[in-house]
Every structure is written in structure tokens, then in C-alpha cells.
Design an enzyme around this catalytic site. Sequence first.
Site, PDB file in Angstrom:
ATOM      1  CD  GLU A  30       8.138  13.220   1.183  1.00  0.00           C
ATOM      2  OE1 GLU A  30       7.704  12.152   0.728  1.00  0.00           O
ATOM      3  OE2 GLU A  30       9.212  13.321   1.784  1.00  0.00           O
ATOM      4  CE  LYS A  49      -0.953   8.131   3.311  1.00  0.00           C
ATOM      5  NZ  LYS A  49      -1.354   6.991   2.494  1.00  0.00           N
ATOM      6  NE  ARG A  80       7.163   2.405   3.644  1.00  0.00           N
ATOM      7  CZ  ARG A  80       6.999   3.105   4.764  1.00  0.00           C
ATOM      8  NH1 ARG A  80       5.815   3.223   5.302  1.00  0.00           N
ATOM      9  NH2 ARG A  80       8.018   3.683   5.344  1.00  0.00           N
ATOM     10  NE  ARG A  96       2.286  -1.239   5.321  1.00  0.00           N
ATOM     11  CZ  ARG A  96       1.675  -0.175   5.794  1.00  0.00           C
ATOM     12  NH1 ARG A  96       1.354   0.811   4.991  1.00  0.00           N
ATOM     13  NH2 ARG A  96       1.411  -0.074   7.061  1.00  0.00           N
ATOM     14  CD  GLU A 118       2.818   4.120  -1.689  1.00  0.00           C
ATOM     15  OE1 GLU A 118       3.691   3.839  -0.844  1.00  0.00           O
ATOM     16  OE2 GLU A 118       1.627   3.801  -1.562  1.00  0.00           O
ATOM     17  CG  PHE A 164       8.785   7.983   0.543  1.00  0.00           C
ATOM     18  CD1 PHE A 164       9.186   7.460   1.759  1.00  0.00           C
ATOM     19  CD2 PHE A 164       7.819   7.310  -0.195  1.00  0.00           C
ATOM     20  CE1 PHE A 164       8.651   6.273   2.226  1.00  0.00           C
ATOM     21  CE2 PHE A 164       7.273   6.119   0.271  1.00  0.00           C
ATOM     22  CZ  PHE A 164       7.690   5.606   1.481  1.00  0.00           C
ATOM     23  NE  ARG A 203       0.413   3.414  13.178  1.00  0.00           N
ATOM     24  CZ  ARG A 203       0.202   3.266  11.873  1.00  0.00           C
ATOM     25  NH1 ARG A 203       0.114   4.311  11.091  1.00  0.00           N
ATOM     26  NH2 ARG A 203       0.071   2.053  11.358  1.00  0.00           N
ATOM     27  CE  LYS A 236      -2.271   7.204   8.420  1.00  0.00           C
ATOM     28  NZ  LYS A 236      -2.312   5.792   8.099  1.00  0.00           N
TER      29      LYS A 236
HETATM   30  P1  AMP Z   1      -1.344   4.408   5.437  1.00  0.00           P
HETATM   31  O1  AMP Z   1      -1.140   3.128   4.639  1.00  0.00           O
HETATM   32  O2  AMP Z   1      -2.632   5.102   5.167  1.00  0.00           O
HETATM   33  O3  AMP Z   1      -1.003   4.236   6.906  1.00  0.00           O
HETATM   34  O4  AMP Z   1      -0.252   5.481   4.919  1.00  0.00           O
HETATM   35  C1  AMP Z   1       1.111   5.248   4.970  1.00  0.00           C
HETATM   36  C2  AMP Z   1       1.597   4.802   3.622  1.00  0.00           C
HETATM   37  O5  AMP Z   1       1.533   5.854   2.668  1.00  0.00           O
HETATM   38  C3  AMP Z   1       3.057   4.437   3.583  1.00  0.00           C
HETATM   39  O6  AMP Z   1       3.252   3.137   4.092  1.00  0.00           O
HETATM   40  C4  AMP Z   1       3.392   4.511   2.120  1.00  0.00           C
HETATM   41  O7  AMP Z   1       3.071   3.285   1.495  1.00  0.00           O
HETATM   42  C5  AMP Z   1       2.412   5.536   1.583  1.00  0.00           C
HETATM   43  N1  AMP Z   1       2.999   6.782   1.062  1.00  0.00           N
HETATM   44  C6  AMP Z   1       2.569   7.417  -0.044  1.00  0.00           C
HETATM   45  N2  AMP Z   1       3.271   8.530  -0.257  1.00  0.00           N
HETATM   46  C7  AMP Z   1       4.193   8.627   0.722  1.00  0.00           C
HETATM   47  C8  AMP Z   1       5.196   9.579   1.050  1.00  0.00           C
HETATM   48  N3  AMP Z   1       5.387  10.659   0.293  1.00  0.00           N
HETATM   49  N4  AMP Z   1       5.947   9.345   2.155  1.00  0.00           N
HETATM   50  C9  AMP Z   1       5.747   8.246   2.922  1.00  0.00           C
HETATM   51  N5  AMP Z   1       4.800   7.326   2.658  1.00  0.00           N
HETATM   52  C10 AMP Z   1       4.020   7.505   1.579  1.00  0.00           C
END
Ligand code: AMP
Length: 584
Positions: A249, A251, A256, A271, A301, A341, A418, A424
Site C-alpha cells: 500500500e 504509505k 492516523r 493513535r 490516514e 486501510f 509491532r 514499512k
Molecule cells: P511510522 O509512524 O513511521 O511508524 O509509520 C506507521 C504509520 O504510517 C501508521 O501509524 C499510519 O499512521 C501510517 N500509514 C500511512 N499509510 C498507511 C497504510 N497504508 N497502512 C498503514 N499505516 C499507514
Amino acid sequence: MLYSEIADVFGRLEATGSRLEMTSILAEFFGRLEPSELRNVIYLSQGRLHPDFYPIELGMADRLVLKAVAKAAGYPEEEAERIWQKEGDPGIVAEDLISRKRQRTLFSETLTLEAVVEGLTEIERSDGKDSQSQKMKILSRLLSNSEPEGAKYLCRIVTGRMRTGASAMTVLDALAECFADKSARPEIERAFNVTCDMGLVGETLARGGMAAVSEMKVSVGSPIKVMLAERLPSLPEVMARMDGRCAMEFKYDGMRIQAHISEGGAVLYSRRLENLTGNFPDIAEHLSSALKGKEAIIEGECVAVDPETGTLLPFQTVTHRRRKHGMDSAVRDIPVRLFMFDMLFLDGEDMTQTPYAERRRVLSESFSEDPLLTLTTMEVVESEAEAEEFFDRAIASRCEGVMAKSLSDASVYRAGSRGFLWIKYKKDYHQALTDTFDLVAVGAFYGMGKRAGKYGALLMASPDTETGRFCTVCKLGTGFDDAFLDALPEMLEPYRTESCPKSVEARMVPDVWFEPGLVLEVAGAEISVSPIHTAAWGWVKDDAGIGIRFPRYTGRLRDDKGPDAATSVQEIFGMYEMQGSDRA
Ligand code: AMP
């Protein structure tokens, strides 16, 4: 139950630095409580009256609390103010002045837990023009009936700074120790992750044992701890880890949102479980009207978009929606879209244990077409080449990177954890280091030269998910502009504390300490072994931890993240390992 017994337990928790000891103090005490008392004690132990997501906070300002203390103890307000200036903690002021109380109340009641909960509820509910003086009077009444130690914790509860060091994880350990055994701990944590209500988990356990806890499921209106992604440094590694096939998907770089939709409307949580419905009334309205079923919990998101072109705008733009005033114009001037998502619950069915592909299918069929709601762009990829091509499209569409999601039968929604079911991979990974870090300020150093009279640098820490403690990873003095440096003291004031907080592990000693609260995004050049920083202490080398070299503030205040959601020690250690050991 007498409140003084509870205060005594809080005092014993505060006096020990050992998590094991805290666990056994709590476990022993929990066993002596009625189920409903246990629920209240659990909330109070976290400095609250309700679960974290409850919309109203007690949140009394320090000065108002000082007034109540002075009144209860029969001292002038100046005396309370003088001690507070020195100690910085209204709790200490209360303990001191109540122990030297001038006015003995004629009919000093013996304060019970019930009376405390009742009084605090009254404080919470006081509203309107006169509310400040009402709150002050109720607190003063409670304080004048309390022992000095109890008075200390009452003040800490109403200001939201408990400081006993007993984290949520310690309370869960104690519940397992008291009502079951260690093997029950994961199930108790699961129940907490799907309800976010530790008090409810405790009461359920005390009433119905583990069988009742296992029955606890997600429900609309009770936020669920979000599932998080692991990271890997390259797309080939992502594909290998996914056994050559996964869903990918885009990102998106936004906020969130977990939406709980019912017939009464939609409630949106961040979140960190803050209620954001007021900031995104348009999204809430569209979710309610577009849902084909009656009730659902979905995640997505929220991203700001250019109204003319539909282009995605950077994260900073959507954060303007978080301001308290002028929401009407913000809704008009900052159009947003929700990229959905996940689907966690639909019409009575808990979907968290359903594999990803099915959740996604149900999500795609559950909403009618709507200009503010779309699904995240997704494709099933089966080769490195396809993954690279999809990643390039994500970047061209102004996304941060991609999220790879497992298509295996085991790909359930793991609330609060996690793992590699989601991986990611971001654009920054192509560059020098790995990623940015969200770190927590736990200390500050006074500035010199141009920064004299302000904070010049901050001591930054990261939460260790095993111990629940915050370990330092760097001293941050770069990337601040003048406006930020001017605003910093006020931003940090609520967290200020006299000595190193119990939840912090540090070897470097700053000029001022803070309880973990403020989260900043920090970029760094590399992660290296450090004799001064305490993160991952002893994991790479005896007598050393790991630290972030050349840290720089990116300008992004992560007020959407609580300190526990900051980048963990375990994640930073994972990034350290990804760099290769040649840099050790
Ligand atoms: P990070 O904040 O870098 O740990 O990345 C995780 C965050 O990416 C999630 O908590 C979401 O807020 C965001 N996110 C963006 N696009 C997506 C997606 N397609 N699926 C899940 N999370 C996503």
C-alpha cells in the site's frame, strides 16, 4: 477502603526503583480489594479517574491546587507558592503544609476511597463560570480530611502527574501475579490492547478470572491500541521476509485515525487515543453517512489535499486542523481526505482475528462512494521489480514510501504490537541513515551565548518496551529556530520535575529534568555505541549503550504521539543492526 491505605501503597511504589518490587507491592494490594475498588485504584495509580481515552481530564492548574492546599492547611497562599517555587511539585507542597497544618478540622472525617472518587468526580464535572473556585473548594475539602501523604497524591492526581513510577505494564504484571500467573500475562495484555481500559480489565479479572478476560473483545466506542509496522532497509529484504508475495500500500504522510462509527455518529481517535472528532467534523460526518452497515471501527490516514488539484500536501498542513479555535474556517481552508486501510469491527463482528485480505475486501465493500473517503492505493506484488515499480509510484504521488502487508493466514490485526506482518519502507532509507526518530525530552541544558536564559539543548530518550522505562539516546541542540527556542520553556514546564524521574534511566545529568511527555522528531547521521547513553545498555558491549550521532530536530513536533508511542529502544537497536556492525 481507607484512602490512606492506598496512599501508603503509592508511597511504597515511589520509594522503590525496582519494577519487580513494584509488581509485588501492587499484586499483594490488588488481592485485598473488591473488584470495583480495584478498578478505581488502577485508574488512580495512573493519575486518572477513567481510562486514558475518556474525554474529560481532571487537569487542574498548579496555582489553583496551591490555593486549595493553603486553604486546607490554614497557611497564606504565599507560603504554598514559596515551597512550590523551590520544589516545582504541588504534591510536595501539600505533603509539607498538611503535615504542619494550622487548622485542625473539628470533625475530621476519615477519608475513604469512595469519598475520594466522589470528590474527584465532582471536580471533573464542575462547569461554568464558577467552576475554578468550585474545584478549588472541593479539593481543599478532600485535602483537609487527608493525611499528608494522601494529600500529596491527591494533588498529583488532579494535576495529572503521578510520578510513582508504576507504568501500565507494571500494573498488568501485577494483575497476572495476583489473579493468575505469568503465563496469563499475554492474554491480559491482549484484553488491555483491545479495550485500552486497564481498570475494566482488572475488574473483569477479579470478577470472572481468566475465562472472563478471554471473552473481552473490541467494541465500538472503546479505542483499540493500534497495530504497528516493523521496518527493513531495502525492498529485496522486504520481499524476502514476505516470502516473495505481499500486498503493498502507499504509505501516506498524515495523521492516523481510528474511527468508531455507530448510529449516533462517528468518534475519531488519534493513535494516542485523543478524541479528534472536533478537528475533523467533516470526516466524521462522511463516515457516518457513507457506511452501509450500522456500526464499524475502521482505520485510515488523514491527509490534507490541495482542493484544486487533489495533490497530497505535507504532514504539517494536516496538523493545522488540530488547533482549538477557528475550526469552521480550518475545515474550509484545509480540505482533508481519509485514506482507509483497515476494518476492525463490522456490525457485531470483531474482525481483528480475520486475515488481512478478507478485512480489506470487507472494507472495500462497506462504504458508498464519497469524495472525502477512499481506500489506500494497494496492489499485490510478487517480485522485487513489481515492488520497486510500486514504490516509485508511491513517491511520485507524494507518499513517504510503502507499507508491505502480509497475505498469510496469520495476518490478523495485532492490536498494540509491532511486527513483521506489516513492514514499512520509506524514501529516507535510500539516504544516509535509516529513518527519523520520535524521541522524548527528559532533560534540558541551559543555553549559552545567543541562547543564554533559554534552554540550549535537550536530553532525549526513547522508551524501552520491555521495561517501560525511558533511556537516553542523544543530546539534541541542532535544528531549533528562534521561535521554537522561545516557546520551549513553556512547552516543557508542565513536565518539569526536581530530580531524575523514576521512569528515566540516564547517566548524563541535565540542568533541568522532565517527566516524559514532549515528543520531537529527530534525524540523525548514524547510531553508534555510546558510554554515556543508556539505551540498549549492555546489548552490544558491556558498560555501554547506543546513541544517535549528530541529531537534528526536523521541526516536527509529534504532539500526535504520547511518550510511550515514541521510537522504542528496540526499534533503534534494530536500526543499529541494519547499519552493519562495522560502525560499532
Ligand atoms: P511510522 O509512524 O513511521 O511508524 O509509520 C506507521 C504509520 O504510517 C501508521 O501509524 C499510519 O499512521 C501510517 N500509514 C500511512 N499509510 C498507511 C497504510 N497504508 N497502512 C498503514 N499505516 C499507514
